[in-house]
Motif scaffolding. Sequence first.
Motif, short mmCIF file in Angstrom:
data_model
loop_
_atom_site.label_atom_id
_atom_site.label_comp_id
_atom_site.label_asym_id
_atom_site.label_seq_id
_atom_site.Cartn_x
_atom_site.Cartn_y
_atom_site.Cartn_z
N GLU A 174 -2.26 2.37 -11.38
CA GLU A 174 -3.46 3.16 -11.64
C GLU A 174 -3.58 3.47 -13.14
O GLU A 174 -4.66 3.44 -13.71
N LYS A 226 -13.16 -0.08 0.09
CA LYS A 226 -13.99 1.01 -0.37
C LYS A 226 -13.44 1.61 -1.66
O LYS A 226 -14.17 1.94 -2.57
N ALA A 227 -12.13 1.76 -1.67
CA ALA A 227 -11.52 2.51 -2.76
C ALA A 227 -11.29 1.64 -3.99
O ALA A 227 -11.67 2.00 -5.09
N GLU A 249 -8.28 -0.30 9.54
CA GLU A 249 -8.57 0.93 8.83
C GLU A 249 -8.21 0.80 7.35
O GLU A 249 -8.96 1.17 6.46
N SER A 250 -7.02 0.24 7.12
CA SER A 250 -6.52 0.16 5.75
C SER A 250 -7.35 -0.81 4.91
O SER A 250 -7.58 -0.58 3.73
N MET A 262 -3.00 -5.82 -1.83
CA MET A 262 -2.04 -4.87 -1.27
C MET A 262 -1.62 -5.27 0.13
O MET A 262 -2.45 -5.69 0.93
N ASN A 295 -11.79 7.66 1.75
CA ASN A 295 -12.30 6.96 2.94
C ASN A 295 -12.14 7.77 4.23
O ASN A 295 -12.51 7.31 5.30
N ARG A 309 2.11 2.46 -7.03
CA ARG A 309 0.66 2.34 -7.17
C ARG A 309 0.12 3.26 -8.26
O ARG A 309 -0.88 2.95 -8.89
N ASP A 310 0.78 4.39 -8.47
CA ASP A 310 0.31 5.31 -9.51
C ASP A 310 0.48 4.71 -10.90
O ASP A 310 -0.31 4.97 -11.81
N THR A 324 0.83 -1.22 0.00
CA THR A 324 0.00 0.00 0.00
C THR A 324 0.86 1.25 0.00
O THR A 324 0.44 2.30 -0.47
N ARG A 334 -10.47 -1.45 5.27
CA ARG A 334 -11.70 -0.74 4.92
C ARG A 334 -11.44 0.22 3.76
O ARG A 334 -12.21 0.29 2.80
N ALA A 335 -10.32 0.92 3.86
CA ALA A 335 -9.97 1.89 2.82
C ALA A 335 -9.84 1.20 1.48
O ALA A 335 -10.39 1.64 0.47
N PRO A 381 -12.80 4.76 -7.77
CA PRO A 381 -14.00 5.12 -7.03
C PRO A 381 -14.54 6.47 -7.48
O PRO A 381 -13.79 7.36 -7.86
N CYS A 423 -4.90 0.55 -14.89
CA CYS A 423 -6.34 0.41 -14.64
C CYS A 423 -7.14 1.35 -15.52
O CYS A 423 -8.14 0.97 -16.11
#
Lengths: 191, 429
Positions: free
Chosen positions: A63, A93-94, A86-87, A78, B108, A59-60, A54, A89-90, B131, A66
């Motif tokens: 991206e 979600k993301a 927390e991560s 990741m 988030n 990661r860019d 992460t 969930r992030a 997202p 993608c």
Amino acid sequence: MLTVLIADHDATRATRLEQAFRDQGYAVADVVNSAFELAAAVAAHAPDIIIMGTDSPDRDTLEHLCIATRDCPRPVVMFTQDDASESIRAALKAGVSAYVVDGLDAERIRPILEVARVRFEEHQILLRTAAEAARKTHERNVIDAAKRKLMAHRGLPEDAAYHAMRRAAMSENRRLVEIAESILQQLDQHG
Amino acid sequence: MSNQPNDSHIDVTSSTPENTRRDFLKKSTGILGGAALMSMVAPGVRSGAWAAGSDAPEKTEIKIGFIPLTDCASVVIASVLGFDKKYGIKIMPSKEASWAAVRDKLVNGELDGAHVLYGLIYGVQMGIGGPKKDMANLMTINNNGQAITLSDQLKAKGAVDGVSLARLIKAEPREYTFAQTFPTGTHAMWLYYWLATYGVNPFTEAKVITVPPPQMIANMRVDNMDGFCVGEPWNARAIRDNVGFTAVTTQEIWKDHPEKILGTSADWVAKHPNTARALIMAVLDASRYIDTMSNRTQVAKIIAEKSYVNTDVDSIEGRMHGQYNNGLGKKWQDPNYMKFFNDGKVNFPYLSDGMWFLTQHKRWGLLKSDPDYLAEAQKVNQIKLYTEAATQLKIAVPKSPMRSARLIDGVVWDGKDPKKYANGFKIKA
């Protein structure tokens, strides 16, 4: 056997990751330390899963892949050293297809990859369903519009207009929406 | 402010701090009136009103993400020099490893806000490649100060600027590789715009990749790429490291172009309007401080530290002072150096700036159809909050939320017909 691609700018950690995956019976297609090699490696190996930290600046680059393909072509897992809740969930979600592991506990790799794969597949189905729904709505709108045009233009009642279109579709062996599109085109051109 | 129920009248003669503040905020669209009104209240009373009033920040510790680049300066300085304290908040700068991580953490809520690429925020707003979430731009952080570097190999082939690069690409076709920093970001848009100005289609006649800024120079050194567009200090470093030269600065592509913004989510702004206003004020103060040129050496020293940009001061300082050297023997004092304030002209979240990124996203196929350009920009750019904050600091706010500029290809962008503009380029995806 699942093929994984490991991308990590930290060479030491990448080696540890590679070992952990091999021990669990995965084929490690490649280990990439530089963002520059990532695109070529993904293209060359078509890995089932991409493994990335992460905290990786690469990661860019991922991206970019993608966005270029309009959606991540394969699940991305990741890794993070952070307290995971927390991560995770992030990430969920993301990235949707991303899942985050707290550390490199070898025994946890298999269930985590399974979760990632399942989630990815679910997401793909979701995307396909959404795209399909959007397509159907669009087609219905086109067909309705063509039907209304026909009604206005030829003075036909609604069901007669619809049946005329359906007959044309059957006799020309084309889809109803294609007939509708050509009706709209022609009637638009000729007023 | 707007949730105060009892402000049915505005009495400019009222002198109680509470009323004055609310009146002023209510009148925030008629800005000069507000500023004049505030100046009637003694400064001590004013700050007391801020702390004691109902406009106290909902959240006092705010985590602001940044990427190690020269233009993270105002966020860092607001924290290091304590401009945040003046407004009852504490900014905690959080160094991030990638723009994707900044994006995820804004989405988030792990970060309250971030120093972020203008285009990235609009990319998330539209759900490009990831997202989709309603986002917010509190203010523009800086204008200018990025550049396109080409490799010394290209120089040896005679490609030293846009015209000669285009000539080389047509004369000796091969896979020319150019890097930017994020697919929807500013550097991607500057790079594509510049190449297209000289007739090079960035997607069909070149290969475009995304590479993290610190990896640019190393990759150019081993001939992995022919050019890159990135923020400072990396273009200056390329010259110092003898791997490339500055072919064009982004201020030559668009004088005073918008670059980084103070980004967050629309949710966050809705939940923390007072914190957002305080944050804007703190960063505005820092911006003003940085644009006092005599402060820039100190600023360069601070941001060069390991916890921030982590590089040598010299790489940052020269171009921050407008002292440019293109690596080909040309030296000049650039009047359009990286600006953080420019009497507030930098910071106003112009709708036309936001829309421009959408037009380029459409141009290059990141958006498949035309969005409602104006409506999206109005949702994202927090003009009302910004205006309230700026007025409080007696910083002028422009009359129009649109501004006009002639870009390097001679085309004028004024925000009036974004759809026509977006679809009017000869070279596009």
